[in-house]
Design a protein around this motif. Structure first.
Motif, PDB file in Angstrom:
ATOM      1  N   LEU A 157       0.825  -1.210   0.000  1.00 18.61           N
ATOM      2  CA  LEU A 157       0.000   0.000   0.000  1.00 18.61           C
ATOM      3  C   LEU A 157       0.858   1.258   0.000  1.00 18.61           C
ATOM      4  N   LEU A 158       1.955   1.233   0.742  1.00 17.13           N
ATOM      5  CA  LEU A 158       2.864   2.377   0.746  1.00 17.13           C
ATOM      6  C   LEU A 158       3.460   2.596  -0.642  1.00 17.13           C
ATOM      7  N   THR A 159       3.827   1.508  -1.311  1.00 14.42           N
ATOM      8  CA  THR A 159       4.410   1.610  -2.647  1.00 14.42           C
ATOM      9  C   THR A 159       3.391   2.118  -3.655  1.00 14.42           C
ATOM     10  N   LEU A 160       2.177   1.578  -3.597  1.00 10.73           N
ATOM     11  CA  LEU A 160       1.147   1.948  -4.565  1.00 10.73           C
ATOM     12  C   LEU A 160       0.714   3.405  -4.407  1.00 10.73           C
ATOM     13  N   TRP A 161       0.428   3.814  -3.169  1.00  9.92           N
ATOM     14  CA  TRP A 161      -0.135   5.138  -2.926  1.00  9.92           C
ATOM     15  C   TRP A 161       0.926   6.223  -2.725  1.00  9.92           C
ATOM     16  N   GLY A 162       2.100   5.844  -2.231  1.00 14.86           N
ATOM     17  CA  GLY A 162       3.107   6.846  -1.953  1.00 14.86           C
ATOM     18  C   GLY A 162       4.167   6.996  -3.019  1.00 14.86           C
ATOM     19  N   VAL A 163       4.431   5.913  -3.778  1.00 12.04           N
ATOM     20  CA  VAL A 163       5.507   5.948  -4.765  1.00 12.04           C
ATOM     21  C   VAL A 163       4.962   5.944  -6.193  1.00 12.04           C
ATOM     22  N   LEU A 164       4.036   5.039  -6.481  1.00 15.43           N
ATOM     23  CA  LEU A 164       3.515   4.935  -7.848  1.00 15.43           C
ATOM     24  C   LEU A 164       2.529   6.042  -8.189  1.00 15.43           C
ATOM     25  N   LEU A 165       1.542   6.267  -7.338  1.00 18.14           N
ATOM     26  CA  LEU A 165       0.469   7.216  -7.669  1.00 18.14           C
ATOM     27  C   LEU A 165       0.970   8.624  -7.984  1.00 18.14           C
ATOM     28  N   PRO A 166       1.926   9.193  -7.231  1.00 18.41           N
ATOM     29  CA  PRO A 166       2.375  10.550  -7.583  1.00 18.41           C
ATOM     30  C   PRO A 166       2.909  10.660  -9.002  1.00 18.41           C
ATOM     31  N   GLN A 167       3.452   9.567  -9.539  1.00 15.60           N
ATOM     32  CA  GLN A 167       4.050   9.630 -10.861  1.00 15.60           C
ATOM     33  C   GLN A 167       3.011   9.734 -11.982  1.00 15.60           C
ATOM     34  N   VAL A 168       1.742   9.620 -11.630  1.00 12.44           N
ATOM     35  CA  VAL A 168       0.694   9.913 -12.608  1.00 12.44           C
ATOM     36  C   VAL A 168       0.830  11.359 -13.091  1.00 12.44           C
ATOM     37  N   LEU A 169       1.360  12.228 -12.227  1.00 11.93           N
ATOM     38  CA  LEU A 169       1.570  13.626 -12.619  1.00 11.93           C
ATOM     39  C   LEU A 169       2.541  13.747 -13.781  1.00 11.93           C
ATOM     40  N   TRP A 170       3.487  12.809 -13.899  1.00 14.34           N
ATOM     41  CA  TRP A 170       4.377  12.830 -15.065  1.00 14.34           C
ATOM     42  C   TRP A 170       3.563  12.630 -16.339  1.00 14.34           C
ATOM     43  N   GLY A 171       2.617  11.710 -16.266  1.00 21.83           N
ATOM     44  CA  GLY A 171       1.779  11.446 -17.440  1.00 21.83           C
ATOM     45  C   GLY A 171       0.908  12.636 -17.798  1.00 21.83           C
ATOM     46  N   THR A 172       0.338  13.301 -16.789  1.00 21.69           N
ATOM     47  CA  THR A 172      -0.495  14.471 -17.077  1.00 21.69           C
ATOM     48  C   THR A 172       0.341  15.608 -17.643  1.00 21.69           C
ATOM     49  N   GLU A 173       1.565  15.751 -17.149  1.00 19.52           N
ATOM     50  CA  GLU A 173       2.449  16.784 -17.698  1.00 19.52           C
ATOM     51  C   GLU A 173       2.851  16.442 -19.135  1.00 19.52           C
ATOM     52  N   PHE A 174       3.056  15.156 -19.398  1.00 20.78           N
ATOM     53  CA  PHE A 174       3.443  14.719 -20.740  1.00 20.78           C
ATOM     54  C   PHE A 174       2.356  15.063 -21.770  1.00 20.78           C
ATOM     55  N   VAL A 175       1.108  14.716 -21.465  1.00 21.92           N
ATOM     56  CA  VAL A 175       0.031  15.009 -22.427  1.00 21.92           C
ATOM     57  C   VAL A 175      -0.264  16.498 -22.485  1.00 21.92           C
ATOM     58  N   SER A 176       0.014  17.221 -21.381  1.00 21.84           N
ATOM     59  CA  SER A 176      -0.172  18.666 -21.403  1.00 21.84           C
ATOM     60  C   SER A 176       0.856  19.338 -22.302  1.00 21.84           C
ATOM     61  N   ASP A 177       2.110  18.865 -22.229  1.00 23.22           N
ATOM     62  CA  ASP A 177       3.181  19.478 -23.015  1.00 23.22           C
ATOM     63  C   ASP A 177       3.097  19.128 -24.497  1.00 23.22           C
TER      64      ASP A 177
END
Length: 296
Positions: free
Chosen positions: A105-125
């Motif tokens: 749960l720590l890995t999923l919610w604390g490490v993986l989930l924040p990196q969704v922001l990389w994807g949103t920045e990628f499609v934004s750029d």
């Protein structure tokens, strides 16, 4: 003997299914990371491309001199760490190791989930914000599905921390991961910010946030105060906005967030206090208890 019914998974079977799901996620995320770094940076490395480097990472010209793509070493390290931690989570769940559910749960919610922001920045750029909702939804599902499989009611965190408030403590560890990730986001965009005070604060927040997250998972008392210190270090980032020169923005949503957070002294003050408030709110019972022991 307790019967689980014909359509109900036993705890062992449920853990094995969760392990296989996270194992598949590990492989999928490894391939996705390679694709992401290629599409965002490496495909522009061709004859005649202008290269440079600064404290943000490496830059390559896409449309010289106006458009550049930046590759941050923090993102490479973050993607590699995520793949490794997902692999450890899958292995722990498959073997039924103690604390495997909490670690997953720590890995999923604390490490993986924040990196969704990389994807949103990628499609934004690169795509003008198209597919933004799809990226957010996909990221949420990728985290939620294995989390549901890992969840075992009151027994979920019992083998990690049987004391009351264990979910709150794990939530603080997750918050520390998010805090460290937020600091790396500033480091990724440091080419836009001239302040070395902010850079130093962000660097300290990354290191102390990561140490606090690990210490909290190991149930170390010092990790509570390390988390407070990490939030204080991150507060130097908006504080430096009052001292930095005028910034020029590319117009993406990351820059818009920066503008919203630092457009006035009042907003800067709020931006400085938010990390501290979140850390204190999550860790208040433990921090107050620690202070009471010191006074006794």
């Amino acid at each position: 003997m307790v019967s689980h019914g014909p359509n109900r998974l036993t705890p062992t079977t449920r853990s094995r299914v969760a392990a296989l799901t996270i194992a598949g996620l590990t492989v999928g995320y490894a391939f996705l990371s390679v694709w992401y770094f290629y599409e965002d940076f490496f495909k522009y490395l061709q004859a005649g491309a202008v290269m440079s480097a600064d404290r943000s990472g490496w830059q390559v010209s896409v449309a010289y001199p106006y458009l550049w793509s930046v590759l941050s070493p923090w993102r490479i390290a973050g993607a590699a760490l995520t793949v490794a931690l997902l692999g450890v989570s899958a292995q722990g769940l498959w073997l039924g190791r103690p604390r495997a559910r909490a670690f997953s749960l720590l890995t999923l919610w604390g490490v993986l989930l924040p990196q969704v922001l990389w994807g949103t920045e990628f499609v934004s750029d690169w795509y003008g914000g198209a597919f933004l909702g799809d990226v957010v939804l996909a990221g949420a599902l990728v985290v939620l599905v294995p989390s549901v499989l890992v969840y075992a009611g009151a027994r979920t965190l019992r083998d990690w921390n049987p004391a009351p408030g264990s979910a709150r403590l794990l939530g603080m560890a997750v918050a520390m991961c998010w805090l460290a990730f937020g600091a790396t986001e500033f480091l990724d965009h440091a080419y836009q910010f001239p302040s070395w005070l902010a850079y130093g604060g962000a660097m300290a927040a990354v290191l102390m946030g990561a140490m606090a997250a690990r210490g909290l998972f190991e149930l170390r008392a010092w990790a509570l105060w390390m988390g407070v210190a990490a939030a204080g270090a991150l507060a130097l980032v908006p504080l430096s906005a009052t001292w930095s020169s005028k910034l020029y923005y590319a117009g993406d949503y990351v820059n818009q967030i920066h503008i919203a957070a630092t457009a006035s002294d009042a907003r800067i003050a709020v931006s400085m206090l938010i990390p501290l408030a979140v850390v204190w709110a999550l860790g208040a019972p433990y921090l107050h208890g620690f202070l009471r022991k010191l006074k006794a």
